[in-house]
Design a protein around this motif. Structure first.
Motif, PDB file in Angstrom:
ATOM      1  N   LEU A 148      27.596  -1.400  32.932  1.00 38.46           N
ATOM      2  CA  LEU A 148      26.401  -0.756  32.881  1.00 38.46           C
ATOM      3  C   LEU A 148      25.915  -0.646  31.345  1.00 38.46           C
ATOM      4  N   ALA A 149      26.454  -0.723  30.484  1.00 32.23           N
ATOM      5  CA  ALA A 149      25.568  -0.317  29.292  1.00 32.23           C
ATOM      6  C   ALA A 149      25.330  -1.684  28.813  1.00 32.23           C
ATOM      7  N   ALA A 150      26.098  -3.029  29.016  1.00 32.73           N
ATOM      8  CA  ALA A 150      25.651  -4.472  29.428  1.00 32.73           C
ATOM      9  C   ALA A 150      24.540  -4.573  30.219  1.00 32.73           C
ATOM     10  N   TYR A 151      24.996  -4.188  31.355  1.00 32.40           N
ATOM     11  CA  TYR A 151      23.531  -4.277  32.664  1.00 32.40           C
ATOM     12  C   TYR A 151      21.836  -4.363  32.217  1.00 32.40           C
ATOM     13  N   GLY A 152      22.303  -2.597  31.649  1.00 32.07           N
ATOM     14  CA  GLY A 152      21.056  -2.682  31.302  1.00 32.07           C
ATOM     15  C   GLY A 152      20.008  -2.730  29.567  1.00 32.07           C
ATOM     16  N   GLU A 153      21.072  -3.525  29.457  1.00 32.04           N
ATOM     17  CA  GLU A 153      20.046  -4.136  28.208  1.00 32.04           C
ATOM     18  C   GLU A 153      19.117  -4.793  28.035  1.00 32.04           C
ATOM     19  N   LEU A 154      18.354  -4.670  27.482  1.00 28.83           N
ATOM     20  CA  LEU A 154      16.891  -5.071  27.405  1.00 28.83           C
ATOM     21  C   LEU A 154      16.665  -6.264  26.842  1.00 28.83           C
ATOM     22  N   HIS A 155      17.391  -6.752  25.604  1.00 31.26           N
ATOM     23  CA  HIS A 155      17.416  -8.135  24.599  1.00 31.26           C
ATOM     24  C   HIS A 155      18.783  -8.328  24.781  1.00 31.26           C
ATOM     25  N   PHE A 156      19.682  -8.689  25.778  1.00 32.51           N
ATOM     26  CA  PHE A 156      20.925  -9.158  26.244  1.00 32.51           C
ATOM     27  C   PHE A 156      20.708 -10.376  25.482  1.00 32.51           C
ATOM     28  N   VAL A 168      21.993  -2.378  16.886  1.00 30.13           N
ATOM     29  CA  VAL A 168      23.088  -1.609  16.295  1.00 30.13           C
ATOM     30  C   VAL A 168      23.552  -1.204  17.445  1.00 30.13           C
ATOM     31  N   SER A 169      22.800  -0.616  18.298  1.00 34.95           N
ATOM     32  CA  SER A 169      22.560   0.592  20.230  1.00 34.95           C
ATOM     33  C   SER A 169      23.642   0.059  20.436  1.00 34.95           C
ATOM     34  N   PHE A 170      23.735  -1.363  21.231  1.00 35.70           N
ATOM     35  CA  PHE A 170      24.523  -1.914  21.885  1.00 35.70           C
ATOM     36  C   PHE A 170      25.671  -2.709  21.534  1.00 35.70           C
ATOM     37  N   ILE A 171      26.201  -2.637  20.091  1.00 44.31           N
ATOM     38  CA  ILE A 171      27.423  -3.131  19.837  1.00 44.31           C
ATOM     39  C   ILE A 171      27.954  -2.143  20.027  1.00 44.31           C
ATOM     40  N   GLN A 172      27.857  -0.162  19.767  1.00 43.62           N
ATOM     41  CA  GLN A 172      28.230   0.598  19.636  1.00 43.62           C
ATOM     42  C   GLN A 172      28.635   0.509  21.019  1.00 43.62           C
ATOM     43  N   MET A 173      27.949   0.667  22.118  1.00 43.25           N
ATOM     44  CA  MET A 173      28.405   0.520  23.208  1.00 43.25           C
ATOM     45  C   MET A 173      29.358  -0.437  23.811  1.00 43.25           C
ATOM     46  N   LEU A 174      28.641  -1.675  23.597  1.00 41.69           N
ATOM     47  CA  LEU A 174      30.478  -2.122  23.215  1.00 41.69           C
ATOM     48  C   LEU A 174      31.478  -2.774  23.153  1.00 41.69           C
ATOM     49  N   LYS A 175      32.239  -1.464  22.228  1.00 42.36           N
ATOM     50  CA  LYS A 175      33.144  -1.231  20.832  1.00 42.36           C
ATOM     51  C   LYS A 175      33.987   0.009  22.139  1.00 42.36           C
ATOM     52  N   ALA A 176      32.931   1.022  22.847  1.00 41.75           N
ATOM     53  CA  ALA A 176      34.054   1.487  24.014  1.00 41.75           C
ATOM     54  C   ALA A 176      34.512   1.207  24.423  1.00 41.75           C
ATOM     55  N   PHE A 177      34.999  -0.486  24.544  1.00 38.07           N
ATOM     56  CA  PHE A 177      35.691  -0.739  25.075  1.00 38.07           C
ATOM     57  C   PHE A 177      37.180  -1.463  24.860  1.00 38.07           C
ATOM     58  N   THR A 178      37.140  -0.730  23.601  1.00 40.34           N
ATOM     59  CA  THR A 178      38.324  -1.697  22.498  1.00 40.34           C
ATOM     60  C   THR A 178      39.568  -0.726  23.243  1.00 40.34           C
ATOM     61  N   PRO A 179      39.552   0.246  23.876  1.00 45.88           N
ATOM     62  CA  PRO A 179      41.133   1.337  24.211  1.00 45.88           C
ATOM     63  C   PRO A 179      41.289   0.302  25.065  1.00 45.88           C
ATOM     64  N   VAL A 180      40.029   0.227  26.382  1.00 46.97           N
ATOM     65  CA  VAL A 180      40.732  -0.528  27.026  1.00 46.97           C
ATOM     66  C   VAL A 180      41.960  -1.869  26.824  1.00 46.97           C
ATOM     67  N   GLN A 206      22.290   2.083  30.454  1.00 46.86           N
ATOM     68  CA  GLN A 206      23.329   2.787  29.350  1.00 46.86           C
ATOM     69  C   GLN A 206      23.698   3.162  28.783  1.00 46.86           C
ATOM     70  N   ILE A 207      22.185   4.483  28.781  1.00 46.84           N
ATOM     71  CA  ILE A 207      23.193   6.310  28.132  1.00 46.84           C
ATOM     72  C   ILE A 207      23.365   6.984  29.533  1.00 46.84           C
ATOM     73  N   PHE A 208      23.776   5.910  30.493  1.00 43.93           N
ATOM     74  CA  PHE A 208      24.523   6.968  31.940  1.00 43.93           C
ATOM     75  C   PHE A 208      25.573   5.999  31.009  1.00 43.93           C
ATOM     76  N   GLY A 209      26.227   5.153  30.848  1.00 39.69           N
ATOM     77  CA  GLY A 209      27.059   4.027  31.369  1.00 39.69           C
ATOM     78  C   GLY A 209      28.271   4.317  29.926  1.00 39.69           C
ATOM     79  N   TYR A 210      27.137   3.822  29.262  1.00 39.03           N
ATOM     80  CA  TYR A 210      28.041   5.111  27.330  1.00 39.03           C
ATOM     81  C   TYR A 210      28.180   6.348  27.965  1.00 39.03           C
ATOM     82  N   SER A 211      27.819   6.903  28.733  1.00 39.92           N
ATOM     83  CA  SER A 211      28.429   8.835  28.638  1.00 39.92           C
ATOM     84  C   SER A 211      29.713   7.947  29.146  1.00 39.92           C
ATOM     85  N   LEU A 212      29.288   7.299  30.368  1.00 41.37           N
ATOM     86  CA  LEU A 212      31.361   7.183  31.374  1.00 41.37           C
ATOM     87  C   LEU A 212      31.566   6.934  30.217  1.00 41.37           C
TER      88      LEU A 212
END
Length: 384
Positions: free
Chosen positions: A232-240, A189-201, A365-371
């Motif tokens: 960065l969030a994708a790069y830092g995912e441990l279980h990609f 769930v956490s990784f998907i929420q991070m990927l959803k941040a790309f929707t505005p782009v 991931q935290i840093f990337g999602y914060s950006l």
């Protein structure tokens, strides 16, 4: 179902689905069927900002209700969040409705993930079809017993409009819901929420392709900031997992295309989340059901009783309740406040994913999602 576009079936920052998304089965993404957005403000030659007329689902409209590509350009949405609206008779206090919306939006996504993973019910296409079918029935019950669906009286739905507008948008909505829910089978769930941040782009880039939006230097900076954060969030995912990643990225593309198509095809229509769900739910449920025999077959029906009617019915009820809450959310607060509420909801979801499902997150991931979140909030602040 989902997880507004967040969908689970609900849009992450749900949720302009849409509706439906919720955002959603009425959101874009698991949990939310109502993805919402706020229009970009265009500066005229005189330096004055224009907002254009904008309804809850971003449907721009002229005084005569006629389609206008030029008017659509004034209403391009960059974020699938809830826009500012004038208060209506159904408005509740923001201190009441915003926590309810956050709770329901989070509950839909977590409930779906629990159903897929913990209860071993890996049938996202059936779940989305089931949620949408319940939503179609629920909106008709509300139509007959309450005044929540009175907005339908102001909509002149013709066969041509339904075929040329509702149907193609429904196809995009259906694809978004299926792909987003499928991603929850392999991604956290956490990784998907991070990927959803790309929707505005994605919305901004698709709008630029359709010549609805000119990319200014400020918008390019926002694109770079959010894109870098998601990378960065994708790069830092441990279980990609590549399959889940591609499903979620495709879901974002479908949901973003849906929101842009709403701008182009639904000029002159004003639909709140429930009215939108009233039209889209039957279409999406039918489309999804067509895939069932070739994908999941009869297995979901056989496993239905193992899970139990209480869990299945409550799961659909939570998803539908989210769309009802979205109606009362209209006019509850300004666009920036609701954007921050969406950010808080995502942080809550990520934290809940770590606590309940043991999903690991890394510092990068935290840093990337914060950006990425910073880019969205910066846009909202700058657009005021």
């Amino acid at each position: 179902m989902s997880s507004k576009k967040a969908s689970p079936l609900l849009p992450s920052h749900n949720t302009k689905s849409g509706p439906p998304s919720s955002r959603g089965s009425p959101g874009s993404s698991p949990g939310g069927y109502s993805p919402f957005g706020e229009p970009l403000k265009r500066t005229t030659s005189g330096g004055k900002k224009e907002d254009g007329n904008q309804d809850y689902f971003g449907n721009g409209h002229s005084e005569k209700g006629e389609f206008s590509l030029e008017h659509a350009k004034q209403n391009v949405e960059i974020t699938p969040n809830l826009p500012e609206q004038k208060p209506n008779k159904s408005t509740l206090s923001p201190t009441i409705i915003i926590p309810i919306w956050i709770a329901l939006s989070s509950a839909v996504i977590l409930y779906n993930k629990y159903l897929y993973s913990n209860l071993e019910y890996p049938y996202p296409i059936f779940i989305t079809s089931y949620h949408l079918g319940c939503a179609a029935l629920g909106t008709r019950v509300l139509r007959a017993t309450t005044n929540l669906m009175d907005g339908l009286d102001k909509i002149e739905m013709t066969r041509e409009l339904y075929t040329k507008s509702i149907l193609p948008i429904g196809v995009l909505f259906s694809g978004s819901l299926i792909l987003s829910n499928t991603a929850y089978l392999t991604l956290s769930v956490s990784f998907i929420q991070m990927l959803k941040a790309f929707t505005p782009v994605a919305i901004l880039l698709i709008s630029a392709i359709f010549k609805l939006q000119v990319l200014t230097s400020r918008l390019v900076l926002i694109v770079v900031l959010i894109s870098a954060g998601c990378a960065l969030a994708a790069y830092g995912e441990l279980h990609f997992q590549m399959f889940g990643f591609l499903c979620q990225v495709s879901a974002v593309a479908f949901e973003s295309s849906r929101l842009v198509m709403i701008q182009i095809l639904l000029q002159g229509l004003k639909m709140d989340p429930l009215c939108s769900l009233h039209y889209y739910a039957p279409v999406c449920a039918s489309i999804n059901a067509c895939f069932l025999p070739f994908t999941e077959g009869l297995a979901p029906f056989r496993e239905f009783m193992r899970i139990g009617p209480v869990i299945m019915f409550s799961n659909a009820a939570v998803a539908f309740g989210l769309n009802v809450a979205a109606v009362f959310l209209i006019g509850a607060a300004g666009g920036l406040v609701l954007t921050l509420a969406g950010v808080f909801k995502d942080i809550l979801l990520i934290s809940s994913s770590v606590l309940f499902f043991g999903s690991p997150i890394t510092g990068i991931q935290i840093f990337g999602y914060s950006l990425a979140l910073g880019g969205m909030v910066a846009y909202k602040t700058a657009s005021k």
